[in-house]
Design a protein around this motif. Structure first.
Motif, short mmCIF file in Angstrom:
data_model
loop_
_atom_site.label_atom_id
_atom_site.label_comp_id
_atom_site.label_asym_id
_atom_site.label_seq_id
_atom_site.Cartn_x
_atom_site.Cartn_y
_atom_site.Cartn_z
N ILE A 220 1.20 -1.02 -0.09
CA ILE A 220 -0.72 0.16 -0.30
C ILE A 220 0.72 1.21 -0.28
CG2 ILE A 220 -2.15 1.66 1.09
CD1 ILE A 220 -3.16 -1.50 2.45
N THR A 221 1.95 1.25 0.77
CA THR A 221 2.47 2.57 0.78
C THR A 221 3.80 2.39 0.04
OG1 THR A 221 3.34 1.77 3.31
CG2 THR A 221 4.75 3.33 2.15
N ILE A 222 3.91 1.45 -1.35
CA ILE A 222 4.83 2.22 -2.53
C ILE A 222 3.77 2.46 -3.61
CG2 ILE A 222 6.11 0.47 -3.81
CD1 ILE A 222 7.36 -1.23 -1.61
N ALA A 223 2.98 1.19 -3.61
CA ALA A 223 1.71 2.50 -4.68
C ALA A 223 1.37 3.33 -4.61
CB ALA A 223 0.52 1.01 -4.73
N ASN A 246 1.03 7.67 -23.51
CA ASN A 246 2.11 6.66 -23.38
C ASN A 246 1.59 5.01 -23.15
OD1 ASN A 246 4.62 4.47 -23.50
ND2 ASN A 246 6.02 6.35 -23.71
N ASN A 247 1.12 3.94 -24.04
CA ASN A 247 0.29 2.70 -23.58
C ASN A 247 0.87 2.91 -22.55
OD1 ASN A 247 -0.76 3.23 -26.40
ND2 ASN A 247 0.19 2.11 -27.36
N SER A 248 2.47 2.61 -22.04
CA SER A 248 3.41 1.24 -21.25
C SER A 248 2.91 2.58 -19.65
CB SER A 248 4.49 1.66 -21.49
OG SER A 248 5.13 1.05 -22.74
N PHE A 249 2.39 3.80 -20.19
CA PHE A 249 2.34 4.44 -18.90
C PHE A 249 0.54 3.76 -18.63
CE2 PHE A 249 0.58 8.62 -16.94
CZ PHE A 249 1.34 8.42 -16.25
N ALA A 255 -2.23 -0.86 -13.43
CA ALA A 255 -1.49 -2.04 -12.91
C ALA A 255 -1.61 -1.29 -11.33
CB ALA A 255 -0.30 -2.35 -12.65
N ASN A 256 -0.36 -0.19 -10.95
CA ASN A 256 -0.45 0.70 -9.94
C ASN A 256 -1.79 0.69 -9.19
OD1 ASN A 256 1.74 2.21 -7.96
ND2 ASN A 256 -0.06 3.51 -7.70
N VAL A 304 0.37 -7.59 -9.90
CA VAL A 304 0.35 -6.29 -10.57
C VAL A 304 1.56 -5.77 -10.66
CG1 VAL A 304 -2.02 -6.78 -10.95
CG2 VAL A 304 -1.23 -5.78 -9.10
N MET A 305 1.74 -5.35 -8.34
CA MET A 305 2.77 -4.29 -8.65
C MET A 305 4.08 -4.46 -9.11
SD MET A 305 5.03 -4.06 -4.76
CE MET A 305 5.60 -5.92 -4.75
N LEU A 306 4.38 -5.79 -9.70
CA LEU A 306 5.73 -6.21 -10.33
C LEU A 306 5.12 -5.99 -11.88
CD1 LEU A 306 6.47 -10.06 -9.93
CD2 LEU A 306 8.36 -8.13 -9.49
N VAL A 307 4.40 -6.19 -12.59
CA VAL A 307 3.22 -5.23 -13.73
C VAL A 307 3.59 -4.27 -13.54
CG1 VAL A 307 1.47 -5.02 -15.60
CG2 VAL A 307 1.96 -7.23 -14.53
N ALA A 308 3.35 -2.99 -12.62
CA ALA A 308 3.85 -1.51 -12.69
C ALA A 308 5.07 -1.57 -12.66
CB ALA A 308 2.86 -1.27 -10.98
N PHE A 309 5.75 -2.15 -12.06
CA PHE A 309 7.64 -1.98 -12.33
C PHE A 309 8.37 -2.07 -13.26
CE2 PHE A 309 11.42 -3.69 -11.71
CZ PHE A 309 12.58 -2.82 -10.75
#
Length: 367
Positions: A220-223, A246-249, A255-256, A304-309
């Motif tokens: 939670i803190t990181i996201a 941007n698509n990646s954004f 994900a975040n 999904v955190m891995l996807v966001a990173f």
């Protein structure tokens, strides 16, 4: 072509068994198991042709070989005998003794098999037999510990499921019949003999919930911090992200957000578990349900955190190294593969035991 394929399979098998001896030992055990099963089937067929069906039935009923196999949990042999000689279940004494052996040994698949071959829930002609069956499920022994159960809480859940299914299979009123020795009910004896297991289950629930809630709080803190420090920065005048198109954004943003919401849901579920009263009845459904839901949301937030990173890393490095997508995707897949190998079978068993227990489902004899 067939010979070439056969030689290729043999070559691959030899290569794998030499590099990983464990696979070879597993293959030999499986081959030995299949050979013994075929030998038992041939022996039963030959004995049936020589002795005849009546004498063979008398032999199986009097020798106790089927009951001994059931007490040891040998599913294949019992299934083979019941398929070749379904008349065994016509004997009420044999059927009742068989179900007692299965319940005492806590053999789930054998219980499903016996319930399919015979309607055990309607076997109630001799009340003392059914009282013995309730005694068998109420008493605690080392045979009650199963290797496919994750943690003391889910072991207690399995025991509660056994008590419930046997109680429904006979008479609901038998739950309150008295023992002659100490005048206690079956439910009281069930709870009394599992006090240590209940204590371990409570501690396991508390420790697991505390550890997982800590992980959820970190996510939670990181996201939450990542939502205000987006890659590429914001426009100084309007505060709009500079890489909004941007698509990646967009992948990073979605994900975040999922990581934040799922981690909050997981933390709330673990708080519900921590604040529970931990009654023994709660371990049947409510506490395992909350734990599995919390773990589900936690695993989702980690994924999904891995996807966001990964998407943020691609935004930063894709302009200079366009090939960065492949190594980032491979590295992100490593934790998922590790989880699938190490923890996914136990997690699936936890979910199945809570929402769709095998103990409540009879086997299908004909497919």
């Amino acid at each position: 072509m067939a010979r070439a394929l056969n030689r290729f399979k043999i070559s691959v098998w030899n290569l794998v068994t030499k590099s990983v001896p464990f696979i070879k030992s597993c293959g030999e055990l499986k081959l030995r198991h299949n050979c013994l099963l075929e030998l038992a089937e041939l022996a039963l067929t030959e004995m049936k042709s020589n002795m005849g069906t009546p004498k063979m039935l008398e032999f199986l009923l009097t020798s106790g070989v089927v009951l001994d196999a059931a007490s040891r949990g040998i599913f294949e042999f019992v299934d083979l005998c019941l398929k070749n000689f379904p008349e065994l279940m016509w004997d009420d004494n044999f059927a009742k003794e068989l179900i007692k052996k299965v319940v005492k040994g806590r053999h789930v698949e054998l219980f499903r098999l016996v319930r399919t071959h015979n309607r055990v829930r309607y076997i109630a002609e001799d009340l003392s037999i059914d009282v013995d069956l309730m005694k068998a499920v109420a008493e605690w022994s080392s045979k009650c510990v199963s290797s496919d159960v994750s943690g003391a809480a889910f072991l207690l859940q399995r025991e509660l499921q056994w008590f419930q299914v046997v109680d429904v299979s006979t008479f609901p009123s038998l739950k309150w019949l008295k023992y002659q020795e100490d005048k206690s009910t079956h439910w009281e004896v069930f709870v009394q003999q599992r006090q240590e297991l209940l204590k371990d289950a409570r501690q396991w629930m508390k420790d697991t919930s505390s550890s997982c809630s800590l992980v959820g709080t970190l996510i939670i803190t990181i996201a939450f911090a990542a939502a205000f420090m987006v890659p590429g920065g914001n426009d100084n005048n309007m505060g709009i992200p500079t890489l909004l198109k941007n698509n990646s954004f967009m992948v990073f943003t979605v994900a975040n957000s999922l990581a934040l919401f799922s981690s909050v849901a997981a933390t709330l579920m673990f708080l519900v578990v921590l604040t529970s009263c931990y009654a023994i009845e709660d371990f049947l459904f409510s506490l395992p349900r909350d734990m599995t839901l919390g773990l589900t949301f936690l695993f989702l937030s980690l994924a999904v955190m891995l996807v966001a990173f990964s998407s943020a890393l691609m935004i930063v490095l894709s302009e200079q190294w366009r090939w960065i997508y492949i190594p980032v995707a491979l590295l992100a897949a490593v934790p998922i593969v590790m989880f699938s190998i190490l923890q996914l079978p136990l997690y699936v068993e936890m979910v199945e035991s809570t929402y769709w227990p095998r103990l409540y489902r009879p086997l299908k004899l004909w497919k």
